[in-house]
Design an enzyme around this catalytic site. Structure first.
Site, mmCIF file in Angstrom:
data_model
loop_
_atom_site.group_PDB
_atom_site.id
_atom_site.type_symbol
_atom_site.label_atom_id
_atom_site.label_comp_id
_atom_site.label_asym_id
_atom_site.label_seq_id
_atom_site.Cartn_x
_atom_site.Cartn_y
_atom_site.Cartn_z
ATOM 1 N N ASP A 98 0.372 -1.009 0.053
ATOM 2 C CA ASP A 98 -0.546 0.089 -0.019
ATOM 3 C C ASP A 98 0.653 1.281 -0.113
ATOM 4 O OD1 ASP A 98 -0.031 1.289 2.564
ATOM 5 O OD2 ASP A 98 -0.526 -0.659 2.828
ATOM 6 N N LYS A 99 0.106 1.863 0.243
ATOM 7 C CA LYS A 99 0.741 3.246 -0.582
ATOM 8 C C LYS A 99 1.984 3.650 1.349
ATOM 9 C CE LYS A 99 -0.079 8.441 -2.412
ATOM 10 N NZ LYS A 99 -0.919 8.846 -3.203
#
Length: 226
Positions: A98-99
């Protein structure tokens, strides 16, 4: 197989990009314009922009993804991993990170190997170092390792060990969306930093943040055997 899968396996482009190329009338199969979702055989004579379709050399890369980069090949997504790497050949991420997280992500143009790695039933290990917003006790370690109810499902038992009063190591064999963040939230903790340091036999050691390297032949042999 469908033409989208063939082009992806050959390392030419993604399955979704295949549809765009077909719409532009750039693909012919045995002398006729291709259609979306068309079934083809490897023996078919396929032209793209009047050039024969041939398998490209396979690419296998280990990237140390920085925080803020999104693991998607979608060009419209700002900060996507493809634009970040600016690699000269078509590649895509195997899975996601995830970012807000950093660490190891594998990049390739080999659709077959990617699918094999992503099959959760293979129980492939992924290892992370996680820091939370306050010290935790041994009950937290025990609860995390036994599995947690998140998003209507119970996570698999996993290996969790303490590094410091607020940091732990966790080894998962599944990859639910934001799994570690949701697991820790169940116990009342918030993740401050999350770094993936290993996928199966591939380790992040020696790769600076934002940099990457090609996998070795020895690593590939072991990766394919899992």
């Amino acid at each position: 197989m469908r033409i989208n899968k063939l082009l992806s396996n050959y390392g030419f482009c993604s399955r979704s990009e295949t549809n765009k190329i077909i719409e532009e009338g750039r693909i012919q199969v045995n002398g006729k314009l291709a259609i979306k979702g068309q079934w083809v055989e490897k023996e078919d004579y396929i032209l793209i922009d009047d050039d024969p379709l041939l398998p490209k050399d396979k690419i296998y890369i280990a990237l140390n993804k920085p925080v803020g980069i999104t693991c998607t090949a979608a060009k419209e997504v700002e900060g996507n991993i493809i634009r970040f790497m600016n690699y000269e050949e078509y590649i895509f991420p195997i899975g996601r990170l995830d970012k807000a997280s950093e660490g190891l992500i594998l990049m390739t143009n080999d659709g077959d190997l990617a699918n094999k790695i992503l099959e959760s039933e293979n129980n492939h290990e992924k290892e992370y170092i996680v820091t939370v917003d306050r010290p935790f006790d041994d009950a937290f370690i025990k609860g995390m390792s036994e599995g947690v109810e998140i998003s209507g499902a119970r996570t698999r038992p996993c290996i969790v060990s303490r590094i410091s009063e607020d940091t732990f190591r966790i080894i998962l064999t599944q990859g639910l969306n934001k799994q570690i963040r949701k697991m820790t939230k169940t116990f009342g903790y918030n993740v401050i930093s999350l770094q993936r340091i290993r996928i199966i036999n591939i380790k992040i050691q020696g790769i600076d943040t934002g940099k990457w390297r090609n996998l070795t032949e020895e690593e590939l042999v072991e990766l394919r055997s899992k």
